[in-house]
Motif scaffolding. Sequence first.
Motif, PDB file in Angstrom:
ATOM      1  N   ALA A 155      36.334  31.903   8.983  1.00  0.00           N
ATOM      2  CA  ALA A 155      36.620  31.199   7.735  1.00  0.00           C
ATOM      3  C   ALA A 155      36.468  29.691   7.896  1.00  0.00           C
ATOM      4  N   LEU A 156      36.810  29.187   9.080  1.00  0.00           N
ATOM      5  CA  LEU A 156      36.736  27.743   9.331  1.00  0.00           C
ATOM      6  C   LEU A 156      35.396  27.313   9.904  1.00  0.00           C
ATOM      7  N   ASP A 157      34.781  28.173  10.699  1.00  0.00           N
ATOM      8  CA  ASP A 157      33.477  27.886  11.305  1.00  0.00           C
ATOM      9  C   ASP A 157      32.577  29.095  11.117  1.00  0.00           C
ATOM     10  N   PRO A 158      31.995  29.244   9.923  1.00  0.00           N
ATOM     11  CA  PRO A 158      31.302  30.474   9.562  1.00  0.00           C
ATOM     12  C   PRO A 158      30.020  30.729  10.353  1.00  0.00           C
ATOM     13  N   THR A 159      29.735  32.003  10.492  1.00  0.00           N
ATOM     14  CA  THR A 159      28.510  32.487  11.105  1.00  0.00           C
ATOM     15  C   THR A 159      28.002  33.657  10.284  1.00  0.00           C
ATOM     16  N   GLN A 162      41.561  40.938  15.186  1.00  0.00           N
ATOM     17  CA  GLN A 162      40.612  40.880  14.075  1.00  0.00           C
ATOM     18  C   GLN A 162      40.986  39.768  13.097  1.00  0.00           C
ATOM     19  N   LEU A 163      42.264  39.581  12.872  1.00  0.00           N
ATOM     20  CA  LEU A 163      42.695  38.529  11.947  1.00  0.00           C
ATOM     21  C   LEU A 163      42.410  37.145  12.514  1.00  0.00           C
ATOM     22  N   ARG A 164      42.606  36.972  13.814  1.00  0.00           N
ATOM     23  CA  ARG A 164      42.255  35.683  14.430  1.00  0.00           C
ATOM     24  C   ARG A 164      40.751  35.431  14.308  1.00  0.00           C
ATOM     25  N   THR A 165      39.952  36.467  14.510  1.00  0.00           N
ATOM     26  CA  THR A 165      38.498  36.325  14.359  1.00  0.00           C
ATOM     27  C   THR A 165      38.147  35.930  12.934  1.00  0.00           C
ATOM     28  N   ALA A 166      38.780  36.576  11.955  1.00  0.00           N
ATOM     29  CA  ALA A 166      38.502  36.256  10.560  1.00  0.00           C
ATOM     30  C   ALA A 166      38.877  34.809  10.242  1.00  0.00           C
ATOM     31  N   ILE A 174      34.266  36.225   2.675  1.00  0.00           N
ATOM     32  CA  ILE A 174      34.968  37.463   2.999  1.00  0.00           C
ATOM     33  C   ILE A 174      36.138  37.189   3.935  1.00  0.00           C
ATOM     34  N   SER A 175      35.886  36.415   4.969  1.00  0.00           N
ATOM     35  CA  SER A 175      36.937  36.170   5.955  1.00  0.00           C
ATOM     36  C   SER A 175      38.110  35.423   5.339  1.00  0.00           C
ATOM     37  N   ARG A 176      37.835  34.462   4.479  1.00  0.00           N
ATOM     38  CA  ARG A 176      38.919  33.747   3.804  1.00  0.00           C
ATOM     39  C   ARG A 176      39.776  34.703   2.984  1.00  0.00           C
ATOM     40  N   ARG A 177      39.102  35.548   2.228  1.00  0.00           N
ATOM     41  CA  ARG A 177      39.852  36.489   1.376  1.00  0.00           C
ATOM     42  C   ARG A 177      40.669  37.451   2.230  1.00  0.00           C
ATOM     43  N   LEU A 202      50.200  40.108   2.202  1.00  0.00           N
ATOM     44  CA  LEU A 202      50.764  41.423   2.522  1.00  0.00           C
ATOM     45  C   LEU A 202      52.144  41.284   3.156  1.00  0.00           C
ATOM     46  N   VAL A 203      52.291  40.303   4.043  1.00  0.00           N
ATOM     47  CA  VAL A 203      53.562  40.134   4.760  1.00  0.00           C
ATOM     48  C   VAL A 203      54.404  38.986   4.201  1.00  0.00           C
ATOM     49  N   MET A 204      53.881  38.274   3.222  1.00  0.00           N
ATOM     50  CA  MET A 204      54.565  37.100   2.670  1.00  0.00           C
ATOM     51  C   MET A 204      56.016  37.361   2.284  1.00  0.00           C
ATOM     52  N   PRO A 205      56.340  38.447   1.548  1.00  0.00           N
ATOM     53  CA  PRO A 205      57.755  38.653   1.194  1.00  0.00           C
ATOM     54  C   PRO A 205      58.643  38.868   2.414  1.00  0.00           C
ATOM     55  N   ARG A 206      58.112  39.515   3.451  1.00  0.00           N
ATOM     56  CA  ARG A 206      58.900  39.725   4.661  1.00  0.00           C
ATOM     57  C   ARG A 206      59.071  38.418   5.427  1.00  0.00           C
ATOM     58  N   TRP A 207      58.031  37.613   5.477  1.00  0.00           N
ATOM     59  CA  TRP A 207      58.105  36.331   6.169  1.00  0.00           C
ATOM     60  C   TRP A 207      58.971  35.346   5.399  1.00  0.00           C
ATOM     61  N   GLY A 208      58.925  35.463   4.062  1.00  0.00           N
ATOM     62  CA  GLY A 208      59.794  34.648   3.228  1.00  0.00           C
ATOM     63  C   GLY A 208      59.329  33.236   2.991  1.00  0.00           C
ATOM     64  N   GLY A 209      58.023  33.041   2.818  1.00  0.00           N
ATOM     65  CA  GLY A 209      57.528  31.693   2.566  1.00  0.00           C
ATOM     66  C   GLY A 209      56.072  31.711   2.153  1.00  0.00           C
ATOM     67  N   TRP A 210      55.469  30.507   2.093  1.00  0.00           N
ATOM     68  CA  TRP A 210      54.072  30.375   1.700  1.00  0.00           C
ATOM     69  C   TRP A 210      53.361  29.379   2.601  1.00  0.00           C
ATOM     70  N   THR A 211      52.106  29.681   2.946  1.00  0.00           N
ATOM     71  CA  THR A 211      51.215  28.738   3.610  1.00  0.00           C
ATOM     72  C   THR A 211      49.788  29.025   3.180  1.00  0.00           C
ATOM     73  N   SER A 212      48.976  27.982   3.087  1.00  0.00           N
ATOM     74  CA  SER A 212      47.541  28.142   2.851  1.00  0.00           C
ATOM     75  C   SER A 212      46.736  27.949   4.136  1.00  0.00           C
ATOM     76  N   ASP A 213      47.411  27.615   5.218  1.00  0.00           N
ATOM     77  CA  ASP A 213      46.745  27.407   6.499  1.00  0.00           C
ATOM     78  C   ASP A 213      46.220  28.747   7.011  1.00  0.00           C
TER      79      ASP A 213
END
Length: 262
Positions: free
Chosen positions: A226-230, A218-222, A178-181, A189-200
């Motif tokens: 995603a990296l260290d699941p609980t 909340q996004l930092r928590t997610a 869930i957190s990854r998604r 959502l913001v990709m076109p405004r930011w103007g690039g791509w990352t998978s990080d």
Amino acid sequence: MIDKGLDQQGFIAREGSLDRVPALFGPLVEAARQGIADTFGPDRLHSAYLYGSIPRGTARPGRSDLDLLLALHRPPTPADRADADALEAALDAAHPVVDGGGILLADTATLLGELERYDLGWFTACLCTPLLGPDLAERLPRYRPTSLLARETNGDLALALPRWRASTADPRALNRGISRRLVRTAFTLVMPRWGGWTSDLTASAEIAGGYYPERAGQLRTAARVALDPTGDPELRRMFTEDLGPWLAAEYTAVHGVKAPRP
């Protein structure tokens, strides 16, 4: 200068390469290549691809998973799925350097088709690293970080929320998925405004949080989960009852809804 994952012409650059696979994961990748060839053979398999942190060179021993896409000549059958599941389990058991994995199955007509042009087609061309067989990216267009791409990759988040709420899967694995998604959806959502791509995922959360500071925590928590699941049920509740519904509504308002699939 910030790396926005684009080539000199402004197209999203393919992010992975076999040259970037960390040495510790090399035997696993070779075992996967051989296992795929032995299991599916040329009659069923058109091509195979590696994606995720391993070909990006950011995999963490014992924590990262093995992600594979198999492009078949025809639509996958239950027998194909059973063979993929067995191979996945065998690779996981024999290689403790990874923490599980997943094998996606699709047929070439779907991957190259118009309906999936800006979802699975883009995924294959930009996020997948060729492992076996002819590269389907040569038959797909090049992609820019547009609203159309955002809509077709993650414009169906609302459909996932009821499934997540009702799921009885392992809580740790569920929160991880869930957190990854959610983080990836927040980024697109913001990709076109930011103007690039990352998978990080960490960078994705920070970028999205910059546009929606009220959701940054909340996004930092997610991203952290995603990296260290609980398996914390309160986190799942936050994801499915607060962050998720807000994100789905905002996504629809900004980019619209993904084209329906059969």
